[in-house]
Design a protein around this motif. Structure first.
Motif, short mmCIF file in Angstrom:
data_model
loop_
_atom_site.label_atom_id
_atom_site.label_comp_id
_atom_site.label_asym_id
_atom_site.label_seq_id
_atom_site.Cartn_x
_atom_site.Cartn_y
_atom_site.Cartn_z
N ALA A 22 8.89 27.84 -40.40
CA ALA A 22 9.03 28.56 -41.66
C ALA A 22 10.46 28.32 -42.13
O ALA A 22 11.41 28.50 -41.36
CB ALA A 22 8.77 30.05 -41.47
N ILE A 23 10.62 27.90 -43.38
CA ILE A 23 11.95 27.62 -43.92
C ILE A 23 12.24 28.60 -45.05
O ILE A 23 11.41 28.79 -45.95
CB ILE A 23 12.05 26.17 -44.41
N THR A 24 13.40 29.23 -44.96
CA THR A 24 13.81 30.22 -45.96
C THR A 24 15.20 29.88 -46.47
O THR A 24 15.90 29.02 -45.92
CB THR A 24 13.81 31.64 -45.36
N ARG A 25 15.61 30.58 -47.52
CA ARG A 25 16.95 30.34 -48.06
C ARG A 25 18.03 30.99 -47.21
O ARG A 25 19.18 30.56 -47.24
CB ARG A 25 17.03 30.88 -49.50
N SER A 26 17.66 32.02 -46.46
CA SER A 26 18.66 32.78 -45.70
C SER A 26 18.12 33.12 -44.33
O SER A 26 16.91 33.31 -44.13
CB SER A 26 19.02 34.07 -46.45
N ARG A 27 19.02 33.20 -43.36
CA ARG A 27 18.63 33.61 -42.01
C ARG A 27 18.25 35.09 -41.98
O ARG A 27 17.42 35.52 -41.19
CB ARG A 27 19.81 33.33 -41.06
N ALA A 84 32.08 32.18 -51.38
CA ALA A 84 30.96 32.13 -52.31
C ALA A 84 29.62 32.08 -51.57
O ALA A 84 28.64 32.69 -52.00
CB ALA A 84 31.10 30.93 -53.24
N ASP A 85 29.58 31.34 -50.45
CA ASP A 85 28.35 31.28 -49.65
C ASP A 85 27.91 32.68 -49.24
O ASP A 85 26.73 33.05 -49.36
CB ASP A 85 28.56 30.43 -48.40
N GLU A 86 28.85 33.47 -48.75
CA GLU A 86 28.53 34.82 -48.30
C GLU A 86 28.13 35.72 -49.47
O GLU A 86 27.17 36.49 -49.40
CB GLU A 86 29.72 35.44 -47.56
N ILE A 87 28.88 35.60 -50.57
CA ILE A 87 28.61 36.45 -51.74
C ILE A 87 27.22 36.20 -52.29
O ILE A 87 26.43 37.14 -52.51
CB ILE A 87 29.67 36.21 -52.83
N PHE A 88 26.86 34.92 -52.49
CA PHE A 88 25.58 34.64 -53.15
C PHE A 88 24.40 34.70 -52.18
O PHE A 88 23.26 34.85 -52.61
CB PHE A 88 25.67 33.30 -53.88
N GLU A 89 24.67 34.60 -50.88
CA GLU A 89 23.60 34.86 -49.92
C GLU A 89 23.25 36.34 -49.96
O GLU A 89 22.07 36.72 -49.96
CB GLU A 89 24.03 34.47 -48.51
N ARG A 133 21.46 24.38 -47.61
CA ARG A 133 21.62 25.16 -46.39
C ARG A 133 20.42 26.10 -46.23
O ARG A 133 20.48 27.26 -46.63
CB ARG A 133 22.92 25.95 -46.44
N PHE A 134 19.36 25.56 -45.68
CA PHE A 134 18.17 26.35 -45.45
C PHE A 134 18.21 26.94 -44.04
O PHE A 134 18.84 26.39 -43.14
CB PHE A 134 16.91 25.51 -45.61
N ALA A 135 17.52 28.05 -43.86
CA ALA A 135 17.35 28.63 -42.53
C ALA A 135 15.99 28.19 -42.00
O ALA A 135 14.98 28.30 -42.69
CB ALA A 135 17.43 30.15 -42.59
N VAL A 136 15.97 27.67 -40.78
CA VAL A 136 14.75 27.15 -40.17
C VAL A 136 14.31 28.08 -39.04
O VAL A 136 15.09 28.37 -38.13
CB VAL A 136 14.97 25.72 -39.63
N HIS A 137 13.06 28.54 -39.11
CA HIS A 137 12.52 29.47 -38.12
C HIS A 137 11.36 28.77 -37.40
O HIS A 137 10.29 28.59 -38.00
CB HIS A 137 12.02 30.75 -38.79
N PRO A 138 11.52 28.37 -36.13
CA PRO A 138 10.40 27.75 -35.40
C PRO A 138 9.25 28.74 -35.27
O PRO A 138 9.45 29.92 -34.97
CB PRO A 138 11.01 27.42 -34.03
N LEU A 139 8.04 28.25 -35.52
CA LEU A 139 6.84 29.09 -35.40
C LEU A 139 5.98 28.56 -34.26
O LEU A 139 6.46 28.36 -33.16
CB LEU A 139 6.08 29.12 -36.73
N SER A 140 4.72 28.30 -34.52
CA SER A 140 3.81 27.92 -33.45
C SER A 140 3.99 26.46 -33.04
O SER A 140 4.41 25.61 -33.81
CB SER A 140 2.36 28.14 -33.90
#
Length: 297
Positions: free
Chosen positions: A274-279, A71-76, A160-167
């Motif tokens: 920056a935090i998003t729902r998906s990588r 389900a994680d893969e399907i709904f992502e 389960r958020f995706a975290v993207h390091p920025l500055s």
């Protein structure tokens, strides 16, 4: 078994993420009794129990973990498809909703958003400021596309958020010109007993700043907590106290708010994310923001 009912799968997935039928019913805007019945129907179709009960919590069974992984893969993927379709043709404006933590300095927020505004296609930007926790809830509900913040999601968060390091920037101390001139000689000892303005005492950089003060035997007087990056500079400009801001925007801070630099602290840094729902960044504007890392680090 018959063809999988995707609606029932989605209901199960939300329940598994929320940890209870009561919380899932609020997210889905369904009565708990209705949701419980739908779950029972889905368990019947997959041929086994998906949850066991421990006190008032629902715990995934082995079968439940297996179904949840799919389900994680399907709904992502469906979420990414939805964002891609929402973007529409290139000649239509791109809608971008960004959440910005109140403690993030607005000049830096502008720099981070700027690459999205410079895309070839027009962008309709909506910005919302607030507490990181509240913004993440809006991100989860798909009311936001991205959250810009100075702190990581809590480790105990079920999301389960995706975290993207920025500055990342070192921190500098500022004050009204007269106060700054007084404090530069004998720094950092000159800071003892001086008034301090805190942007947010739970911000990661503030804890690092307090540790730096302790290591240098500095005891400042905390006179105000101002959880707004612009307002704190106004207080500082009027001589209320010393405040901290990222070194990378020191020239703009001094020019815009008519304050002066006291000193830069190489040992104290502020990291933005920056935090998003998906990588997988399907949204063109969010992708532009996350790719700014190489330019600002």
């Amino acid at each position: 078994m018959e063809n999988l009912n995707l609606r029932h799968l989605y209901y199960f997935w939300v329940i598994s993420r929320e940890g209870s039928i009561a919380r899932a019913s609020e997210v889905l805007d369904l009565a708990p009794q209705t949701l419980s019945g739908q779950l029972a129907t889905f368990e019947g179709s997959v041929g086994g129990r998906l949850f066991s009960r421990e006190r008032r919590r629902l715990i995934l069974t082995e079968l439940g973990h297996l179904v949840q992984s799919y389900a994680d893969e399907i709904f992502e993927l469906t979420g990414e498809l939805s964002e891609t379709l929402r973007s529409g043709p290139e000649d239509r404006p791109l809608s971008l909703s960004a959440g910005i933590s109140a403690s993030v300095h607005k000049l830096i927020a502008y720099y981070l958003l700027d690459p999205a505004m410079k895309l070839r296609r027009p962008v309709q930007l909506e910005c919302r400021t607030g507490r990181t926790e509240d913004l993440l809830m809006s991100l989860k509900r798909k009311e936001l596309d991205v959250v810009l913040t100075d702190r990581m999601p809590r480790a105990e968060s079920p999301e389960r958020f995706a975290v993207h390091p920025l500055s990342q920037s070192t921190i500098s101390l500022f004050a009204a010109p007269a106060l700054a001139e007084k404090l530069r000689p004998g720094f950092p000892g000159s800071l003892n007993s001086q008034p301090l303005l805190a942007n947010a005492t739970d911000a990661p950089y503030f804890q690092k700043l307090m540790n730096w003060f302790n290591l240098n035997n500095v005891r400042m007087n905390l006179v105000a907590r101002v959880d707004d990056s612009a307002l704190i500079k106004v207080f500082g400009r009027d001589g209320v106290g010393v405040f901290a801001a990222p070194t990378m925007i020191k020239d703009e801070v001094c020019r815009q708010y008519q304050v002066s630099l006291i000193a830069s602290l190489d040992e104290v840094t502020d990291q933005l994310y920056a935090i998003t729902r998906s990588r997988n960044l399907a949204h063109e504007g969010v992708r532009a923001i996350c790719e700014v890392r190489e330019r600002l680090l």
